[in-house]
Design an enzyme around this catalytic site. Structure first.
Site, PDB file in Angstrom:
ATOM      1  N   ILE A 295       0.845  -1.205   0.000  1.00 38.09           N
ATOM      2  CA  ILE A 295       0.000   0.000   0.000  1.00 38.09           C
ATOM      3  C   ILE A 295       0.878   1.251   0.000  1.00 38.09           C
ATOM      4  O   ILE A 295       0.419   2.339   0.320  1.00 38.09           O
ATOM      5  CB  ILE A 295      -0.992   0.026   1.171  1.00 38.09           C
TER       6      ILE A 295
ATOM      7  N   PRO B 205       2.326   4.465  -1.487  1.00 40.68           N
ATOM      8  CA  PRO B 205       3.103   5.273  -0.548  1.00 40.68           C
ATOM      9  C   PRO B 205       2.307   5.808   0.647  1.00 40.68           C
ATOM     10  O   PRO B 205       2.711   6.821   1.232  1.00 40.68           O
ATOM     11  CB  PRO B 205       3.531   6.442  -1.423  1.00 40.68           C
ATOM     12  N   ASP B 206       1.176   5.210   1.019  1.00 41.12           N
ATOM     13  CA  ASP B 206       0.280   5.848   1.989  1.00 41.12           C
ATOM     14  C   ASP B 206       0.947   6.153   3.329  1.00 41.12           C
ATOM     15  O   ASP B 206       0.885   7.283   3.824  1.00 41.12           O
ATOM     16  CB  ASP B 206      -0.942   4.957   2.214  1.00 41.12           C
ATOM     17  N   HIS B 207       1.550   5.140   3.971  1.00 45.70           N
ATOM     18  CA  HIS B 207       2.188   5.381   5.265  1.00 45.70           C
ATOM     19  C   HIS B 207       3.339   6.373   5.128  1.00 45.70           C
ATOM     20  O   HIS B 207       3.578   7.203   6.008  1.00 45.70           O
ATOM     21  CB  HIS B 207       2.724   4.068   5.850  1.00 45.70           C
TER      22      HIS B 207
END
Length: 814
Positions: free
Chosen positions: A557, A559-561
Site C-alpha cells: 500500500i 506510498p500511503d504510510h
C-alpha cells in the site's frame, strides 16, 4: 537557482542543521534543506564516499547530486584537533545534529561533551545503537528482508522480489525528518532536546508495509498478518493490469458505483449484470471470469483512449507508465514535477523537485549540490537555548487537529500527531463512512481502523448540511491544524476550503494530500495507491525482468504510510514557522510526487542516459555477489550484499574460497560484476545447507551485509525488536483480542506514545458539542434529530459501557 526571498518564507528558514552522516540517509538533510533550513554538510578530507557513488555522469555521482541539493559543504580533517574544535563551534550554533558517526566516536573526539541539552541530536544508523543487531552492516536489500517487506513482494510460486530503487533508505529518511522536527518543536515549547536513536530497520517496519499497521480499504478491515501470513500473492487479481494496444492499464474497482461504471462499459449482455455483483465480496468469487471479459474489451484499444473513457465512466484507471513516459507525462509537466539540476561541466539532468508544496509553491530544488568545501568559511554564532520548562512532554500537547482524513494516508497522518500528544478530532459521518471502518463481518470496529485511528476522538457531523458546516467552522476557530485527503475540489464544494478557513483563523495550518496533486490536468481523477504506483512508473519497475507481466506490487500500500510521514514532518515545520512569525499556511502533498522523489537518482540517470531505468530484479547493480539466495527449509531465503573490496575478502574468508581471493578476474567490483552469475552460484551452494539466521550471523560476524527474510508472524519474537521495545499492546473495545501495535518512531528523551483505543463513529459527538461548540442540551437534541450531529448508536453505547465495566488496561491510562 536560489531565490533568497522565497527561501525566507519557507517554514524552516533560520533553522541550522549540521549533518555528519558520511552519506547515510542524505535524503533527511535534503528534505530539511528543501523546507528552508541551512544544512551544513560536514565532509572528511577528500569528501564523502557518496561523491563517487555510482551511477556517474562524467564523473559526477547522480546519487550525491540528487540527495545533496540545497545544502552547504565544509571540509574538515576529523583527525585534526583544530578542525574538531571548529566542528564543536558549529555544533554550538546548530539546532539539529544529524549523526551517523561510528559508535563511541563522539566520546573519543570530545564532541559528546559539547552536545548541549537543547540541541536535538538525531543518530541515524541501520539498526540503531542498541540491541543485538546494533553492530550489523546494512544494505537496502538487508533492511527489506529483515523488515518483513521482501517476504510479501513477488508472485506465488516464484522467488521473492526486491522492490525497485532504495525504498528502505529513502522512506526512512522522511521518518527521520519527522522525528527531528517533532523534537525541534518540542524544544521550542519548553521540552528537552537530547539524543534520539533512530533505526532504519524499525522505520522500514513502520513505513513501507507495516505488519501491524493500517491496511487498505480493499482488505475489508483485516490486518496485514491475516492477508499475507507467509507467502506471496497469486498473479494480479486484486488490482488487475490489462495489456492493450500500446501498453497496459490498471483499474481499481472497489465500491458499487465503480463496478456499475465498469459493468456498463462491458455492455448489457455479460453474465455479471445482476446488481448483487456490486458487492466486492460477491464479485471477488468470480474475479477471474470478470477480468477475462475486461481483458478482451481492452486488448485492441490504446492507453490514452482507455484512461479517458474510464475517467468518463467513473472507473478508476491509470496507465502503467515506464520511466521515460513519466518524464514526459503531460500532468507531471504541468505541475513541474521534474526540474533541471546542473551536474557540472555544463551538463543538466532532470530530477523530481521534492516532496511538498508550501503555500502553493514547491519546497524543493533551489541549488545544485555543493562543491567540496565550498562553504569552509561559514561560521555560526552560538544558538540561543530556550528554557526547559517541561522537559518530559509529548511534543504536540496543546495542539488541536481536525482530521478529515480517510483510508490509509489520512488515518496515519492524524495518528502520528495523536501519538505525540495532539488532540485529534476525527470529523466523520455515517452517510459517508471512512473506508477503513468497513469489515467483512460488518462489526463497528475493524483492526485496520483501530491501528490507524488509535488515540483520536470522533465527532459525527454532517457537512452536507449548512448547520454542520457552521459548526465545523466554529471548531476551526479553536484549532491549529486541519487535515484532508479528499479528492481536490471536495472541500471547495463543501464551503470549507483553505481560503475560507484562513479567513476564520488566519494562523490555521491546513495539510491536504491527494493522489495526483491539487492542480494539473488529472488532479481531480479518482486516485488509489495502485493507480498512483502505475502512473509513476513504480508498477512497471516492480516486476521480474524476465516476465513481461510479472507485476508484483499488488499487496503493497506504498506510498500511503510514507506520504503521511512527509506531511507530518511538513506540519511540524509549519508550526515552527507559525511560532516564529504568527503565520499559518498550507502544506500540500501529491502522493505521486512522493513516489517520484524516492526514485530521484534513478530518474536523474534516466534523463541523462535514456533507457537506463528498467526492472532490475534482485541482483545488485554495482558490486557482486549481491542477490537473494535460497536457504535450508521451505521457501526460506537470505540476502547478501557485498559492497567493496574489504567485504569481498571477508565473504571469501567465511566461505573458505581462497580460489576466489586469488582470482585476478575478481579483484575489482567491475570484475566481480562481469562474473556475477558464477559467484552467485557459489554463494547459493553454500547457503542452501544453512538456515537464513545462520547465514546472517556468520556473514555479519565478519562485517558482510546479510539478512534473513523475515515473515510477519516472526516479527513479534525478533530479539532486536524486543530489546528496543518496538511493540506495544492496544486494547480495543469491539475487537476480540488485544493488538500488537507500533511504539515510538525512535528511541529518545520523550514519553512513549499514549496507546489509547480508536473511537467508534460519533463516540465523542455529544461531549465535543458541549465542550467546544457550546451547544446546549435542547439544541443538541434537535441537531441530533435532524441528522446534523451524529452521536454513537445505542449498540455502541452498550459496547462501550461493557468495556468500561471491565478492568481498565494500563495502556489506556494517561
Amino acid at each position: 537557482m536560489d531565490n533568497p526571498t522565497a527561501q525566507a518564507t519557507l517554514p524552516l528558514s533560520g533553522i541550522r542543521v549540521l549533518e555528519l552522516t558520511f552519506g547515510h540517509l542524505e535524503g533527511c538533510g535534503r528534505f530539511l534543506a528543501d523546507l528552508g533550513a541551512e544544512v551544513l554538510l560536514v565532509e572528511p578530507k577528500g569528501g564523502l564516499p557518496s561523491r563517487t557513488r555510482p551511477p556517474l555522469k562524467d564523473g559526477v555521482s547522480l546519487h550525491f547530486a540528487s540527495h545533496n541539493a540545497n545544502k552547504l559543504s565544509v571540509e574538515l580533517d576529523l583527525d585534526d584537533p583544530a578542525d574538531l574544535e571548529r566542528l564543536a563551534a558549529l555544533l554550538d550554533g546548530a539546532d539539529l545534529f544529524l549523526d551517523s558517526t561510528p559508535t563511541g566516536w563522539l566520546e573519543r573526539s570530545g564532541l559528546a561533551a559539547r552536545l548541549r541539552p537543547q540541541l536535538v541530536t538525531l543518530s541515524l544508523t541501520d539498526f540503531g545503537r542498541s540491541g543485538p543487531y546494533a553492530p550489523f552492516a546494512g544494505s537496502n536489500a538487508v533492511l527489506l528482508a529483515m523488515g518483513g517487506v521482501l517476504a510479501r513482494s513477488g508472485i506465488k510460486g516464484s522467488s521473492p522480489l526486491l522492490p525497485p530503487g532504495e525504498l528502505a533508505y529513502e522512506t526512512a529518511a522522511m521518518q527521520a525528518a519527522w522525528v527531528g522536527l517533532s523534537a525541534l518543536w518540542n524544544v521550542s515549547n519548553g521540552g528537552a532536546g537530547g539524543y534520539f536513536d533512530f533505526s532504519v530497520h524499525e522505520a522500514t517496519l513502520q513505513i513501507l508495509d507495516p505488519g501491524m499497521g493500517v491496511t487498505g480499504s480493499a482488505a475489508g478491515g483485516r490486518s496485514a498478518l491475516e492477508l499475507a501470513p507467509r507467502g506471496r500473492p497469486p498473479l494480479g487479481n486484486g488490482y488487475p493490469i490489462f495489456a492493450c494496444r500500446d501498453g497496459a492499464v490498471r483499474i481499481c474497482l472497489l465500491n458499487p458505483r465503480q463496478w456499475q461504471g465498469m459493468s456498463a462499459w462491458l455492455g448489457d449482455d455479460h453474465p455479471f449484470t445482476d446488481p448483487a455483483f456490486a458487492s466486492l465480496s460477491r464479485r471477488f468469487k468470480v474475479i477471474r471470469e470478470i477480468n477475462a471479459l475486461i481483458a478482451e474489451l481492452f486488448r485492441e484499444r490504446g492507453v490514452a483512449e482507455l484512461v479517458a473513457e474510464g475517467q468518463r465512466r467513473g472507473v478508476p484507471i491509470a496507465a502503467v507508465s515506464r520511466p521515460q513516459e513519466v518524464l514526459r507525462d503531460e500532468h507531471f509537466r504541468a505541475r513541474d514535477s521534474f526540474v533541471d539540476l546542473p551536474l557540472g561541466n555544463g551538463a543538466v539532468g532532470r530530477v523530481p523537485f521534492g516532496f511538498v508544496e508550501i503555500d502553493g509553491q514547491q519546497a524543493g530544488v533551489r541549488n545544485a549540490a555543493p562543491e567540496l568545501g565550498a562553504d569552509n568559511g561559514v561560521q555560526w554564532s552560538a544558538a540561543t537555548s530556550p528554557t526547559m520548562s517541561q522537559p518530559m512532554r509529548r511534543p504536540f500537547v496543546g495542539i488541536r487537529v481536525l482530521d478529515l482524513g480517510v483510508i490509509v494516508a489520512g488515518a496515519e497522518l492524524g495518528r502520528l500527531l495523536a501519538d505525540q500528544g495532539a488532540e485529534v478530532i476525527k470529523v466523520e459521518s455515517g452517510a459517508y463512512p471512512d473506508g477503513l471502518r468497513q469489515s467483512l463481518d460488518n462489526r463497528p470496529m475493524s483492526i485496520s481502523f483501530a491501528q490507524g485511528s488509535r488515540g483520536k476522538r470522533s465527532l459525527g457531523l454532517n457537512l452536507r448540511d449548512p448547520r454542520g458546516v457552521e459548526l465545523f467552522k466554529h471548531l476551526v476557530a479553536q484549532s491549529d491544524v486541519v487535515l484532508s485527503n479528499f479528492k481536490p475540489g471536495t472541500l471547495e464544494s463543501l464551503g470549507i476550503d483553505y481560503e475560507v478557513l484562513v479567513r476564520i483563523k488566519p494562523d490555521i495550518i491546513m495539510a491536504d494530500s491527494s493522489a495526483l496533486g491539487n492542480h494539473g490536468p488529472l488532479s481531480r481523477s479518482m486516485g488509489y495507491g495502485p493507480l498512483v504506483r502505475a502512473s509513476t512508473g513504480l508498477t512497471w519497475l516492480w516486476r521480474y525482468p524476465e516476465l513481461d507481466e510479472g507485476y508484483s506490487d499488488s499487496t503493497t500500500i506504498f506510498p500511503d504510510h510514507f506520504a503521511a510521514r512527509v506531511s507530518a514532518a511538513a506540519i511540524a515545520a509549519a508550526l515552527l514557522r507559525r511560532q516564529r512569525t504568527g503565520r499559518g499556511g498550507r502544506v500540500s502533498l501529491c502522493q505521486a510526487e512522493s513516489i517520484l522523489a524516492t526514485l530521484a537518482s534513478d530518474f536523474l540517470e534516466e534523463s541523462v542516459a535514456p533507457g537506463s531505468f528498467v526492472p532490475r530484479g534482485n541482483r545488485d547493480r554495482f558490486d557482486a555477489p549481491g542477490n537473494l539466495f535460497p536457504c535450508a527449509g521451505d521457501d526460506e531465503w537470505c540476502v547478501v550484499s557485498v559492497n567493496g573490496d574489504a567485504q569481498w575478502r571477508a565473504l571469501c574468508e567465511v566461505l573458505e574460497r581462497d580460489d576466489w581471493l586469488g582470482d585476478p578476474r575478481l579483484v575489482s567490483s567491475a570484475g566481480r560484476l562481469a562474473h556475477a552469475a558464477e559467484l552467485e552460484a557459489g554463494v547459493a551452494e553454500w547457503t542452501r545447507s544453512r538456515s537464513p539466521v545462520e547465514v546472517r550471523n556468520l556473514l555479519q560476524g565478519h562485517g558482510v551485509p546479510a539478512g534473513d527474510m523475515l515473515r510477519l508472524d516472526q516479527l513479534a519474537a525478533d530479539p532486536q525488536l524486543q530489546a528496543r521495545g518496538f511493540f506495544r499492546t492496544l486494547h480495543q473495545p469491539g475487537l476480540d483480542a488485544p493488538l500488537l501495535t507500533e511504539n515510538a518512531p525512535a528511541l529518545g528523551p520523550l514519553p512513549e506514545p499514549r496507546i489509547r483505543p480508536a473511537p467508534f463513529l460519533g463516540q465523542h459527538t455529544l461531549e465535543i458539542a458541549a465542550e467546544l461548540l457550546g451547544v446546549d442540551a435542547a439544541n443538541c437534541a434537535e441537531l441530533v434529530r435532524e441528522g446534523v450531529l451524529e452521536p454513537a448508536s445505542s449498540e455502541i453505547e452498550a459496547l462501550l459501557a461493557d468495556a468500561a465495566s471491565r478492568t481498565l488496561e494500563p495502556e489506556a491510562q494517561p
